[in-house]
Enzyme design. Sequence first.
Site, mmCIF file in Angstrom:
data_model
loop_
_atom_site.group_PDB
_atom_site.id
_atom_site.type_symbol
_atom_site.label_atom_id
_atom_site.label_comp_id
_atom_site.label_asym_id
_atom_site.label_seq_id
_atom_site.Cartn_x
_atom_site.Cartn_y
_atom_site.Cartn_z
ATOM 1 N N SER A 113 0.851 -1.185 0.000
ATOM 2 C CA SER A 113 0.000 0.000 0.000
ATOM 3 C C SER A 113 0.891 1.240 0.000
ATOM 4 C CB SER A 113 -0.847 -0.009 1.268
ATOM 5 O OG SER A 113 -1.404 1.264 1.501
ATOM 6 N N SER A 114 0.364 2.337 -0.523
ATOM 7 C CA SER A 114 1.174 3.565 -0.547
ATOM 8 C C SER A 114 1.448 4.112 0.851
ATOM 9 C CB SER A 114 0.490 4.636 -1.409
ATOM 10 O OG SER A 114 -0.784 4.948 -0.903
ATOM 11 N N CYS A 115 0.712 3.618 1.860
ATOM 12 C CA CYS A 115 0.944 4.137 3.221
ATOM 13 C C CYS A 115 2.215 3.565 3.860
ATOM 14 C CB CYS A 115 -0.258 3.898 4.119
ATOM 15 S SG CYS A 115 -0.492 2.180 4.546
ATOM 16 N N TYR A 142 -0.673 -0.852 10.240
ATOM 17 C CA TYR A 142 -0.891 -1.501 8.946
ATOM 18 C C TYR A 142 0.359 -1.348 8.080
ATOM 19 C CZ TYR A 142 -3.143 -2.284 4.372
ATOM 20 O OH TYR A 142 -3.485 -2.737 3.127
ATOM 21 N N LYS A 146 2.785 -4.198 6.397
ATOM 22 C CA LYS A 146 3.015 -4.274 4.949
ATOM 23 C C LYS A 146 4.506 -4.141 4.626
ATOM 24 C CE LYS A 146 -1.039 -5.080 3.257
ATOM 25 N NZ LYS A 146 -1.261 -6.311 2.476
ATOM 26 N N HIS A 185 -13.098 3.085 3.459
ATOM 27 C CA HIS A 185 -12.256 4.165 2.941
ATOM 28 C C HIS A 185 -13.149 5.321 2.490
ATOM 29 C CE1 HIS A 185 -9.406 0.745 2.586
ATOM 30 N NE2 HIS A 185 -8.553 1.672 2.962
HETATM 31 O O1 GFB Z 1 -9.673 6.611 2.649
HETATM 32 P P1 GFB Z 1 -9.300 6.958 4.027
HETATM 33 O O2 GFB Z 1 -10.135 6.382 5.128
HETATM 34 O O3 GFB Z 1 -7.824 6.548 4.347
HETATM 35 O O4 GFB Z 1 -9.379 8.568 4.206
HETATM 36 P P2 GFB Z 1 -6.327 7.102 4.179
HETATM 37 C C1 GFB Z 1 -8.818 9.441 3.273
HETATM 38 C C2 GFB Z 1 -9.123 10.880 3.653
HETATM 39 O O5 GFB Z 1 -10.528 11.113 3.479
HETATM 40 C C3 GFB Z 1 -8.800 11.259 5.094
HETATM 41 C C4 GFB Z 1 -11.055 11.763 4.624
HETATM 42 O O6 GFB Z 1 -8.275 12.566 5.111
HETATM 43 C C5 GFB Z 1 -10.181 11.241 5.770
HETATM 44 O O7 GFB Z 1 -10.274 12.074 6.915
HETATM 45 N N1 GFB Z 1 -12.494 11.495 4.761
HETATM 46 C C6 GFB Z 1 -13.475 12.427 4.640
HETATM 47 C C7 GFB Z 1 -13.063 10.321 5.044
HETATM 48 N N2 GFB Z 1 -14.675 11.875 4.873
HETATM 49 C C8 GFB Z 1 -14.459 10.557 5.121
HETATM 50 C C9 GFB Z 1 -15.326 9.470 5.436
HETATM 51 O O8 GFB Z 1 -16.552 9.601 5.543
HETATM 52 N N3 GFB Z 1 -14.745 8.241 5.601
HETATM 53 C C10 GFB Z 1 -13.388 8.062 5.480
HETATM 54 N N4 GFB Z 1 -12.884 6.827 5.632
HETATM 55 N N5 GFB Z 1 -12.544 9.087 5.225
HETATM 56 C C11 GFB Z 1 -5.902 4.599 4.568
HETATM 57 C C12 GFB Z 1 -5.037 3.847 5.522
HETATM 58 O O9 GFB Z 1 -5.548 5.911 4.786
HETATM 59 O O10 GFB Z 1 -5.642 4.329 3.221
HETATM 60 C C13 GFB Z 1 -4.838 2.457 5.141
HETATM 61 O O11 GFB Z 1 -5.559 4.005 6.819
HETATM 62 C C14 GFB Z 1 -4.552 2.271 3.677
HETATM 63 O O12 GFB Z 1 -3.799 1.950 5.901
HETATM 64 C C15 GFB Z 1 -5.546 3.019 2.840
HETATM 65 O O13 GFB Z 1 -3.255 2.697 3.353
HETATM 66 C C16 GFB Z 1 -5.250 2.940 1.359
HETATM 67 O O14 GFB Z 1 -5.980 7.339 2.753
HETATM 68 O O15 GFB Z 1 -6.084 8.271 5.059
#
Ligand code: GFB
Length: 314
Positions: A113-115, A142, A146, A185
């Site tokens: 993953s890119s993280c 996570y 990875k 996500h």
């Molecule tokens: O996709 P996401 O949950 O994961 O959140 P990450 C991306 C961005 O969207 C963050 C915002 O800045 C969140 O605060 N966001 C806005 C929201 N509204 C929402 C919402 O309703 N739900 C969610 N989920 N986010 C994950 C990692 O990071 O990405 C994993 O935690 C993995 O480890 C994955 O790498 C690909 O991009 O921040």
Amino acid sequence: MSTDVFDLAGKRVFVAGHRGMVGSALVRRLAQEQCTLLTASRAQADLRDQAAVFRWFAQERPEVVVLAAAKVGGILANDTYPADFLYDNLMIEANVIEAARLHGTAKLLFLGSSCIYPKFADQPIAEEALLTGPLEPTNEWYAVAKIAGIKLCQAYRRQHGCDFISVMPPNLYGPGDNYDLASSHVLPALIRKAHEAKLAGASAITIWGTGTPLREFLHVDDLADACVFLLQAYSDAMPINVGAGEDISIGALTDLVCEIVGFAGAVERDPTKPDGTPRKLLDARRMAALGWTPRIGLRDGIAVAYQSFVEGRA
Ligand code: GFB
């Protein structure tokens, strides 16, 4: 890097994690190849259970493994369940990679993953940035799991001569995504929020954080195609990025989703929720030099994902 082409024809190919969004896309894509597809339900082999995994490999003897099984989730799930994200992923990787070595698997592709890259890595992020700085705290558990998977592939290549490779995608989306608002996500969350607000005639939806972080989104069918390409064309210790080539702010993404869904209300922000890393755009030049680029644009991809979300609810 070896330039030999690895032939999938006639091979027994195990997709670990075939019920997930990535695994099911791989199953769809591999159906176009002349190979025998192998899958294992959790009842047949819980991948966290070493004895079960070793037994399954002894019986089925896959010649190729795509390791798409993982405990995954959005920013809040990562932040809330650090032990699960670290333990489950470490166990799955260690068991499957060691079983592949023990049973003579000729090729293994591990999905990262890119993280895994440092929170403040130079953008776009080249593969060489791995382990050059601190990780983003919301998903470091996570990410560490990875990174361990990448290091296992590198170590097995070095010590045992195994042709095990690692592929790093950005944020993924597409059919079979998780739409549970607590664990999903951002993209499926926005689709669901906008759709439900439209149906309810609500005046606004609420998004997490400031809306300023940038994210790169790749359609899972593009990732599956890239994996099949790399199984055949890539053999190196260096992990390889598979990107979409551009990123978008969460605020702009919200506007795009609302437009596609047909929700015209306001967008409110919840600053108590984390933003996570400010940006993680992958440098995909290595992949482009091999001759692969993605095909599904974000607008088209979201429109199709929205359609399958609506059909799934019907
Ligand atoms: O996709 P996401 O949950 O994961 O959140 P990450 C991306 C961005 O969207 C963050 C915002 O800045 C969140 O605060 N966001 C806005 C929201 N509204 C929402 C919402 O309703 N739900 C969610 N989920 N986010 C994950 C990692 O990071 O990405 C994993 O935690 C993995 O480890 C994955 O790498 C690909 O991009 O921040």
